[in-house]
Design a protein around this motif. Structure first.
Motif, PDB file in Angstrom:
ATOM      1  N   THR A   1       0.674  10.917   0.703  1.00 31.02           N
ATOM      2  CA  THR A   1       0.391  11.545  -0.587  1.00 31.02           C
ATOM      3  C   THR A   1       1.074  10.791  -1.723  1.00 31.02           C
ATOM      4  O   THR A   1       0.503  10.641  -2.820  1.00 31.02           O
ATOM      5  CB  THR A   1       0.867  13.007  -0.566  1.00 31.02           C
ATOM      6  OG1 THR A   1       0.284  13.688   0.541  1.00 31.02           O
ATOM      7  CG2 THR A   1       0.466  13.718  -1.843  1.00 31.02           C
ATOM      8  N   ARG A   2       2.282  10.312  -1.472  1.00 29.58           N
ATOM      9  CA  ARG A   2       2.990   9.557  -2.513  1.00 29.58           C
ATOM     10  C   ARG A   2       2.232   8.286  -2.872  1.00 29.58           C
ATOM     11  O   ARG A   2       2.103   7.949  -4.057  1.00 29.58           O
ATOM     12  CB  ARG A   2       4.393   9.219  -2.018  1.00 29.58           C
ATOM     13  CG  ARG A   2       5.208   8.402  -3.004  1.00 29.58           C
ATOM     14  CD  ARG A   2       6.601   8.172  -2.501  1.00 29.58           C
ATOM     15  NE  ARG A   2       7.405   7.453  -3.471  1.00 29.58           N
ATOM     16  CZ  ARG A   2       8.714   7.214  -3.346  1.00 29.58           C
ATOM     17  NH1 ARG A   2       9.349   7.653  -2.265  1.00 29.58           N
ATOM     18  NH2 ARG A   2       9.362   6.559  -4.270  1.00 29.58           N
ATOM     19  N   ARG A   3       1.721   7.563  -1.869  1.00 32.84           N
ATOM     20  CA  ARG A   3       0.969   6.344  -2.154  1.00 32.84           C
ATOM     21  C   ARG A   3      -0.298   6.652  -2.950  1.00 32.84           C
ATOM     22  O   ARG A   3      -0.658   5.934  -3.894  1.00 32.84           O
ATOM     23  CB  ARG A   3       0.614   5.641  -0.852  1.00 32.84           C
ATOM     24  CG  ARG A   3       1.822   5.150  -0.064  1.00 32.84           C
ATOM     25  CD  ARG A   3       1.384   4.274   1.097  1.00 32.84           C
ATOM     26  NE  ARG A   3       2.513   3.864   1.915  1.00 32.84           N
ATOM     27  CZ  ARG A   3       2.900   4.465   3.025  1.00 32.84           C
ATOM     28  NH1 ARG A   3       2.227   5.529   3.462  1.00 32.84           N
ATOM     29  NH2 ARG A   3       3.939   4.042   3.703  1.00 32.84           N
ATOM     30  N   ILE A   4      -0.984   7.729  -2.567  1.00 32.05           N
ATOM     31  CA  ILE A   4      -2.233   8.077  -3.249  1.00 32.05           C
ATOM     32  C   ILE A   4      -1.957   8.475  -4.702  1.00 32.05           C
ATOM     33  O   ILE A   4      -2.640   8.029  -5.636  1.00 32.05           O
ATOM     34  CB  ILE A   4      -2.952   9.212  -2.500  1.00 32.05           C
ATOM     35  CG1 ILE A   4      -3.406   8.726  -1.121  1.00 32.05           C
ATOM     36  CG2 ILE A   4      -4.149   9.708  -3.299  1.00 32.05           C
ATOM     37  CD1 ILE A   4      -3.978   9.813  -0.254  1.00 32.05           C
ATOM     38  N   VAL A   5      -0.955   9.316  -4.921  1.00 24.61           N
ATOM     39  CA  VAL A   5      -0.637   9.768  -6.277  1.00 24.61           C
ATOM     40  C   VAL A   5      -0.161   8.593  -7.133  1.00 24.61           C
ATOM     41  O   VAL A   5      -0.522   8.483  -8.318  1.00 24.61           O
ATOM     42  CB  VAL A   5       0.422  10.888  -6.215  1.00 24.61           C
ATOM     43  CG1 VAL A   5       0.910  11.234  -7.619  1.00 24.61           C
ATOM     44  CG2 VAL A   5      -0.163  12.126  -5.545  1.00 24.61           C
ATOM     45  N   THR A   6       0.645   7.709  -6.543  1.00 25.25           N
ATOM     46  CA  THR A   6       1.101   6.537  -7.292  1.00 25.25           C
ATOM     47  C   THR A   6      -0.076   5.656  -7.693  1.00 25.25           C
ATOM     48  O   THR A   6      -0.153   5.160  -8.829  1.00 25.25           O
ATOM     49  CB  THR A   6       2.098   5.732  -6.448  1.00 25.25           C
ATOM     50  OG1 THR A   6       3.216   6.563  -6.117  1.00 25.25           O
ATOM     51  CG2 THR A   6       2.589   4.517  -7.208  1.00 25.25           C
ATOM     52  N   LEU A   7      -1.008   5.453  -6.760  1.00 24.12           N
ATOM     53  CA  LEU A   7      -2.194   4.662  -7.066  1.00 24.12           C
ATOM     54  C   LEU A   7      -3.023   5.295  -8.181  1.00 24.12           C
ATOM     55  O   LEU A   7      -3.493   4.610  -9.097  1.00 24.12           O
ATOM     56  CB  LEU A   7      -3.033   4.489  -5.800  1.00 24.12           C
ATOM     57  CG  LEU A   7      -4.321   3.677  -5.944  1.00 24.12           C
ATOM     58  CD1 LEU A   7      -4.004   2.248  -6.358  1.00 24.12           C
ATOM     59  CD2 LEU A   7      -5.116   3.693  -4.646  1.00 24.12           C
ATOM     60  N   LEU A   8      -3.194   6.615  -8.118  1.00 30.70           N
ATOM     61  CA  LEU A   8      -3.956   7.304  -9.158  1.00 30.70           C
ATOM     62  C   LEU A   8      -3.248   7.231 -10.515  1.00 30.70           C
ATOM     63  O   LEU A   8      -3.896   7.044 -11.549  1.00 30.70           O
ATOM     64  CB  LEU A   8      -4.170   8.768  -8.757  1.00 30.70           C
ATOM     65  CG  LEU A   8      -5.096   9.013  -7.560  1.00 30.70           C
ATOM     66  CD1 LEU A   8      -5.150  10.499  -7.232  1.00 30.70           C
ATOM     67  CD2 LEU A   8      -6.499   8.483  -7.841  1.00 30.70           C
ATOM     68  N   ALA A   9      -1.920   7.379 -10.510  1.00 35.66           N
ATOM     69  CA  ALA A   9      -1.172   7.325 -11.766  1.00 35.66           C
ATOM     70  C   ALA A   9      -1.299   5.948 -12.426  1.00 35.66           C
ATOM     71  O   ALA A   9      -1.561   5.838 -13.625  1.00 35.66           O
ATOM     72  CB  ALA A   9       0.299   7.663 -11.517  1.00 35.66           C
ATOM     73  N   TRP A  10      -1.121   4.889 -11.634  1.00 34.18           N
ATOM     74  CA  TRP A  10      -1.261   3.543 -12.196  1.00 34.18           C
ATOM     75  C   TRP A  10      -2.701   3.248 -12.584  1.00 34.18           C
ATOM     76  O   TRP A  10      -2.950   2.540 -13.571  1.00 34.18           O
ATOM     77  CB  TRP A  10      -0.751   2.506 -11.205  1.00 34.18           C
ATOM     78  CG  TRP A  10       0.739   2.379 -11.209  1.00 34.18           C
ATOM     79  CD1 TRP A  10       1.595   2.728 -10.215  1.00 34.18           C
ATOM     80  CD2 TRP A  10       1.555   1.872 -12.273  1.00 34.18           C
ATOM     81  NE1 TRP A  10       2.889   2.479 -10.580  1.00 34.18           N
ATOM     82  CE2 TRP A  10       2.898   1.946 -11.846  1.00 34.18           C
ATOM     83  CE3 TRP A  10       1.278   1.378 -13.538  1.00 34.18           C
ATOM     84  CZ2 TRP A  10       3.958   1.533 -12.649  1.00 34.18           C
ATOM     85  CZ3 TRP A  10       2.326   0.962 -14.345  1.00 34.18           C
ATOM     86  CH2 TRP A  10       3.649   1.037 -13.901  1.00 34.18           C
TER      87      TRP A  10
END
Length: 227
Positions: free
Chosen positions: A150-159
């Protein structure tokens, strides 16, 4: 003839001085990289200084070469008008580049602000996900087993959102060439990422179904092992 000899001597001096300066900066960079941690900002500054020194060296050579050409053309009556036209052309191009740089400053400042805000948001979210993964914080619909994904997905979406916001402020983003490159890059990404997307979706199904946990004994295609 004297101007040509002087130009040759200046080119030799600039090239030799540039090699010495760049070599010294690269030595500093290597020493910093040898004793500093990965991604140290001093190593980045040393690399930037070395690259800037090379760029300045070439700019000085271009300026000296254009000055020599104007002087030689102005020394003869038949080519004197060419010298005047060359000077006007160079000044117009320099003014055009200067106006473009000044006009790009507000957009670059906006991009920096967007990047800083996005980085701050990602850091805050990373702190929250670390707390959940370590068991110090409990949130609904978020489990320790799925926190990393989830952290990787949210980080990708934020960037991705940050890049989408900063994109219009890029210098030249409204030009047809930039739009054409964007379409070509998107087409290449679409055609080349079909298998990657399939594998990613399969992995997300395995992760979020929580079918596997660390320490489980499993058998996959006749191979037995511990997760």
């Amino acid at each position: 003839l004297l101007a040509s000899v002087l130009l040759g001597a200046m080119i030799w001096a600039i090239a030799r001085g540039g090699r010495v300066a760049v070599g010294w900066l690269e030595g500093v960079r290597d020493r910093i990289a040898g004793r500093a941690a990965l991604g140290d900002w001093r190593e980045f500054l040393a690399r930037l200084a070395a690259g800037t020194m090379r760029l300045v060296q070439w700019l000085v050579l271009v300026v000296r070469g254009s000055a020599w050409l104007r002087f030689v053309l102005a020394s003869f009556v038949a080519t004197a008008p060419l010298s005047d036209n060359l000077g006007e052309w160079l000044w117009s191009k320099a003014a055009w580049v200067g106006e473009g740089l000044l006009g790009a400053i507000p957009g670059l400042v906006s991009i920096v602000i967007v990047v800083v805000v996005t980085r701050a948001i990602v850091d805050v979210l990373g702190y929250v996900f670390d707390a959940v993964q370590q068991g110090r914080l409990r949130l609904p619909m978020l489990h320790q087993e799925t926190t990393a994904a989830t952290r990787r997905i949210v980080t990708l979406l934020a960037w991705g959102f940050g890049i989408a916001v900063a994109y219009p402020y890029l210098p030249g983003s409204s030009s047809d060439a930039f739009k054409g490159l964007s379409v070509l890059f998107g087409l290449m990404l679409t055609l080349g990422s079909t298998g990657v997307v399939t594998q990613a979706m399969s992995g997300l199904v395995v992760v979020y179904s929580r079918a596997l946990r660390k320490g489980d004994f499993v058998q996959v295609n006749g191979v037995e092992g511990v997760v």
